[in-house]
Design a protein around this motif. Sequence first.
Motif, PDB file in Angstrom:
ATOM      1  N   LEU A   1      -6.531   2.405  -2.676  1.00 18.07           N
ATOM      2  CA  LEU A   1      -6.711   3.431  -3.851  1.00 18.07           C
ATOM      3  C   LEU A   1      -7.897   4.165  -3.840  1.00 18.07           C
ATOM      4  CD1 LEU A   1      -5.144   0.982  -6.538  1.00 18.07           C
ATOM      5  CD2 LEU A   1      -4.134   3.430  -5.669  1.00 18.07           C
ATOM      6  N   HIS A   2      -9.101   3.666  -3.381  1.00 15.93           N
ATOM      7  CA  HIS A   2     -10.271   4.351  -3.244  1.00 15.93           C
ATOM      8  C   HIS A   2     -10.183   5.328  -2.018  1.00 15.93           C
ATOM      9  CE1 HIS A   2     -12.719   2.487  -6.164  1.00 15.93           C
ATOM     10  NE2 HIS A   2     -12.721   1.211  -5.654  1.00 15.93           N
ATOM     11  N   ASP A   3      -9.278   5.139  -0.845  1.00 12.64           N
ATOM     12  CA  ASP A   3      -8.983   6.035   0.134  1.00 12.64           C
ATOM     13  C   ASP A   3      -8.264   7.306  -0.730  1.00 12.64           C
ATOM     14  OD1 ASP A   3     -10.496   5.130   2.130  1.00 12.64           O
ATOM     15  OD2 ASP A   3      -8.879   3.919   2.866  1.00 12.64           O
TER      16      ASP A   3
ATOM     17  N   GLN B   1       0.902  -1.178  -0.048  1.00 14.51           N
ATOM     18  CA  GLN B   1      -0.071  -0.141   0.128  1.00 14.51           C
ATOM     19  C   GLN B   1       0.825   1.237   0.033  1.00 14.51           C
ATOM     20  OE1 GLN B   1      -3.618  -0.490   2.916  1.00 14.51           O
ATOM     21  NE2 GLN B   1      -2.153  -2.002   3.567  1.00 14.51           N
ATOM     22  N   GLY B   2       2.043   1.177   0.714  1.00 12.62           N
ATOM     23  CA  GLY B   2       2.864   2.370   0.792  1.00 12.62           C
ATOM     24  C   GLY B   2       3.489   2.687  -0.506  1.00 12.62           C
ATOM     25  N   VAL B   3       3.914   1.851  -1.384  1.00 10.74           N
ATOM     26  CA  VAL B   3       4.353   2.335  -2.602  1.00 10.74           C
ATOM     27  C   VAL B   3       3.246   3.009  -3.293  1.00 10.74           C
ATOM     28  CG1 VAL B   3       4.218   0.154  -3.864  1.00 10.74           C
ATOM     29  CG2 VAL B   3       6.240   1.637  -4.427  1.00 10.74           C
ATOM     30  N   LEU B   4       2.163   2.334  -3.383  1.00  9.99           N
ATOM     31  CA  LEU B   4       1.228   3.044  -4.416  1.00  9.99           C
ATOM     32  C   LEU B   4       0.889   4.497  -3.844  1.00  9.99           C
ATOM     33  CD1 LEU B   4      -1.528   0.196  -4.656  1.00  9.99           C
ATOM     34  CD2 LEU B   4       0.572   0.773  -6.241  1.00  9.99           C
ATOM     35  N   ALA B   5       0.888   4.601  -2.501  1.00 13.56           N
ATOM     36  CA  ALA B   5       0.568   6.049  -1.937  1.00 13.56           C
ATOM     37  C   ALA B   5       1.740   7.016  -2.297  1.00 13.56           C
ATOM     38  CB  ALA B   5       0.440   5.596  -0.369  1.00 13.56           C
ATOM     39  N   ALA B   6       2.918   6.518  -2.107  1.00 13.30           N
ATOM     40  CA  ALA B   6       4.025   7.645  -2.684  1.00 13.30           C
ATOM     41  C   ALA B   6       4.084   7.875  -3.977  1.00 13.30           C
ATOM     42  CB  ALA B   6       5.268   6.842  -2.359  1.00 13.30           C
TER      43      ALA B   6
ATOM     44  N   ALA C   1      -0.085   6.520   6.354  1.00  7.18           N
ATOM     45  CA  ALA C   1      -0.854   6.647   7.769  1.00  7.18           C
ATOM     46  C   ALA C   1      -2.211   7.552   7.573  1.00  7.18           C
ATOM     47  CB  ALA C   1       0.035   7.864   8.483  1.00  7.18           C
ATOM     48  N   GLU C   2      -2.660   8.290   6.623  1.00  6.95           N
ATOM     49  CA  GLU C   2      -3.865   8.690   6.396  1.00  6.95           C
ATOM     50  C   GLU C   2      -4.738   7.565   5.835  1.00  6.95           C
ATOM     51  OE1 GLU C   2      -3.946  12.091   3.963  1.00  6.95           O
ATOM     52  OE2 GLU C   2      -2.046  12.806   4.743  1.00  6.95           O
ATOM     53  N   ILE C   3      -4.200   6.663   5.227  1.00  7.66           N
ATOM     54  CA  ILE C   3      -5.195   5.378   4.984  1.00  7.66           C
ATOM     55  C   ILE C   3      -5.393   4.509   6.047  1.00  7.66           C
ATOM     56  CG2 ILE C   3      -4.848   3.067   3.617  1.00  7.66           C
ATOM     57  CD1 ILE C   3      -3.680   4.637   1.475  1.00  7.66           C
ATOM     58  N   ASP C   4      -4.406   4.610   7.099  1.00  9.18           N
ATOM     59  CA  ASP C   4      -4.512   3.714   8.137  1.00  9.18           C
ATOM     60  C   ASP C   4      -5.568   4.230   9.287  1.00  9.18           C
ATOM     61  OD1 ASP C   4      -2.701   1.635   7.370  1.00  9.18           O
ATOM     62  OD2 ASP C   4      -1.000   2.524   8.625  1.00  9.18           O
TER      63      ASP C   4
ATOM     64  N   CYS D   1     -10.763   3.805  11.860  1.00  4.60           N
ATOM     65  CA  CYS D   1     -12.187   4.500  11.992  1.00  4.60           C
ATOM     66  C   CYS D   1     -13.185   3.581  11.405  1.00  4.60           C
ATOM     67  CB  CYS D   1     -12.244   6.035  11.324  1.00  4.60           C
ATOM     68  SG  CYS D   1     -11.193   7.223  12.174  1.00  4.60           S
ATOM     69  N   ARG D   2     -13.081   3.049  10.332  1.00  3.77           N
ATOM     70  CA  ARG D   2     -14.152   1.934   9.572  1.00  3.77           C
ATOM     71  C   ARG D   2     -14.266   0.746  10.724  1.00  3.77           C
ATOM     72  NH1 ARG D   2     -11.474   3.059   4.644  1.00  3.77           N
ATOM     73  NH2 ARG D   2     -12.638   4.588   3.372  1.00  3.77           N
ATOM     74  N   VAL D   3     -13.165   0.125  11.110  1.00  4.19           N
ATOM     75  CA  VAL D   3     -12.982  -0.901  12.019  1.00  4.19           C
ATOM     76  C   VAL D   3     -13.777  -0.683  13.095  1.00  4.19           C
ATOM     77  CG1 VAL D   3     -11.550  -2.841  12.875  1.00  4.19           C
ATOM     78  CG2 VAL D   3     -11.456  -2.238  10.647  1.00  4.19           C
ATOM     79  N   GLN D   4     -13.254   0.419  13.831  1.00  3.48           N
ATOM     80  CA  GLN D   4     -13.631   0.813  15.337  1.00  3.48           C
ATOM     81  C   GLN D   4     -14.994   1.665  15.263  1.00  3.48           C
ATOM     82  OE1 GLN D   4     -11.953  -0.554  17.847  1.00  3.48           O
ATOM     83  NE2 GLN D   4     -10.596  -1.592  16.474  1.00  3.48           N
ATOM     84  N   GLY D   5     -15.525   1.673  14.103  1.00  3.16           N
ATOM     85  CA  GLY D   5     -16.841   2.626  14.148  1.00  3.16           C
ATOM     86  C   GLY D   5     -16.762   4.077  14.820  1.00  3.16           C
ATOM     87  N   LEU D   6     -15.927   4.661  14.186  1.00  2.00           N
ATOM     88  CA  LEU D   6     -15.735   6.172  14.485  1.00  2.00           C
ATOM     89  C   LEU D   6     -15.845   6.877  12.956  1.00  2.00           C
ATOM     90  CD1 LEU D   6     -12.529   6.351  16.553  1.00  2.00           C
ATOM     91  CD2 LEU D   6     -14.783   6.519  17.351  1.00  2.00           C
ATOM     92  N   ALA D   7     -16.515   8.328  13.278  1.00  2.24           N
ATOM     93  CA  ALA D   7     -16.856   8.985  11.908  1.00  2.24           C
ATOM     94  C   ALA D   7     -15.303   9.236  11.227  1.00  2.24           C
ATOM     95  CB  ALA D   7     -17.247  10.219  12.347  1.00  2.24           C
ATOM     96  N   LEU D   8     -15.486   9.366   9.910  1.00  2.09           N
ATOM     97  CA  LEU D   8     -14.206   9.448   9.099  1.00  2.09           C
ATOM     98  C   LEU D   8     -13.580  10.761   9.392  1.00  2.09           C
ATOM     99  CD1 LEU D   8     -14.667   7.502   5.733  1.00  2.09           C
ATOM    100  CD2 LEU D   8     -13.340   6.807   7.971  1.00  2.09           C
ATOM    101  N   PRO D   9     -12.481  11.107   9.369  1.00  4.18           N
ATOM    102  CA  PRO D   9     -11.822  12.469   9.463  1.00  4.18           C
ATOM    103  C   PRO D   9     -11.821  13.133   8.089  1.00  4.18           C
ATOM    104  CG  PRO D   9      -9.982  10.928   9.671  1.00  4.18           C
ATOM    105  CD  PRO D   9     -11.478   9.837   9.648  1.00  4.18           C
ATOM    106  N   THR D  10     -11.468  14.368   8.315  1.00  3.82           N
ATOM    107  CA  THR D  10     -11.126  15.212   7.123  1.00  3.82           C
ATOM    108  C   THR D  10      -9.690  15.211   7.235  1.00  3.82           C
ATOM    109  OG1 THR D  10     -13.007  16.394   7.029  1.00  3.82           O
ATOM    110  CG2 THR D  10     -10.944  17.205   5.700  1.00  3.82           C
ATOM    111  N   THR D  11      -8.794  14.605   6.275  1.00  6.96           N
ATOM    112  CA  THR D  11      -7.437  14.771   6.203  1.00  6.96           C
ATOM    113  C   THR D  11      -6.711  15.930   5.506  1.00  6.96           C
ATOM    114  OG1 THR D  11      -7.379  13.351   4.307  1.00  6.96           O
ATOM    115  CG2 THR D  11      -7.490  12.285   6.422  1.00  6.96           C
ATOM    116  N   GLN D  12      -5.558  16.122   5.825  1.00  5.16           N
ATOM    117  CA  GLN D  12      -4.795  17.220   5.117  1.00  5.16           C
ATOM    118  C   GLN D  12      -5.546  18.360   5.163  1.00  5.16           C
ATOM    119  OE1 GLN D  12      -1.396  17.387   4.380  1.00  5.16           O
ATOM    120  NE2 GLN D  12      -1.500  15.366   5.654  1.00  5.16           N
TER     121      GLN D  12
END
Length: 294
Positions: A175-177, A138-143, A186-189, A194-205
Amino acid sequence: MVTRAQLRTVGVDADMVAHRVRSERWQQVTSTVVATFTGVLTREQTMWAGVLHGGKSAALGGLTAGERAGLKNWHRDEVTVYVPYGDEVPPRLDGVVYVRTRRDLDDLLQPDAAPRRCRLEPSLLMFGARDRSARTAQGVLAAAVQQRLTTPGRLLAWIDDLTPLRRASLLRSALHDMEGGSQSLAEIDIKRVCRVQGLALPTTQVRRRDASGRVRYIDCQWRLAGGRTIELEIDGAFHMDAEQWEDDIARQRSLSDPNRLIVRCTARELRDDAASLARDLRRLGVPSTRAVSA
């Protein structure tokens, strides 16, 4: 760098090659490849040697193809060369790793590239499918997306073209993220947590100005009722450096105000202690997307 077969087409036979090698004007790199110079091969010359030694269908692939396309900070010492599965694996060449593939390499080639290499997108996706670490995949695609060498859309299209592809579901989700604005692993993580733990998704950057008017970017932000916000900064390993740590403290202070709570976590916590992090975020006020049992 030239093959013996190429030399024969211009009238240089085996005896002429042998004479130049004996006189130390040329050097034999492999049984099929000759260098018309002496000395240690440069990295680019090693790439040429690897492709020429691999046969007419061979092409640079993996992170080596990424490097040739401009990918930064993902260097590997070995040169990766793809060869057709049906061909015999070329004899060992120092510094080169040959990877056999059943895919048609002609369909993956970057036009007019020299030496022959595969396009960035299939190269990175095939690397990610083979690497033992899903996070590295995942990291290399994000880079590559962050460095603006490609887009999530192009990578998603190539996932379909490369079917079947190991980890396709995981890579497609990442990639959808990225399409949604995530610019780093880290932003993907954090979105995954949040999805797994049932929290609202944040706005990033999130773009902000600090107390001095300087533009800053916040990793993650949740807006709460009444105008309050909770902001999360995710620290990688480089934040442990003493000078960086002091800069981070000053940065956090300059961004703080009575309506803004800034908290921190490490990239390791995101990977290894996500439940504890989610519990703390929920306690601080990050909204839940599902009922939480007592």
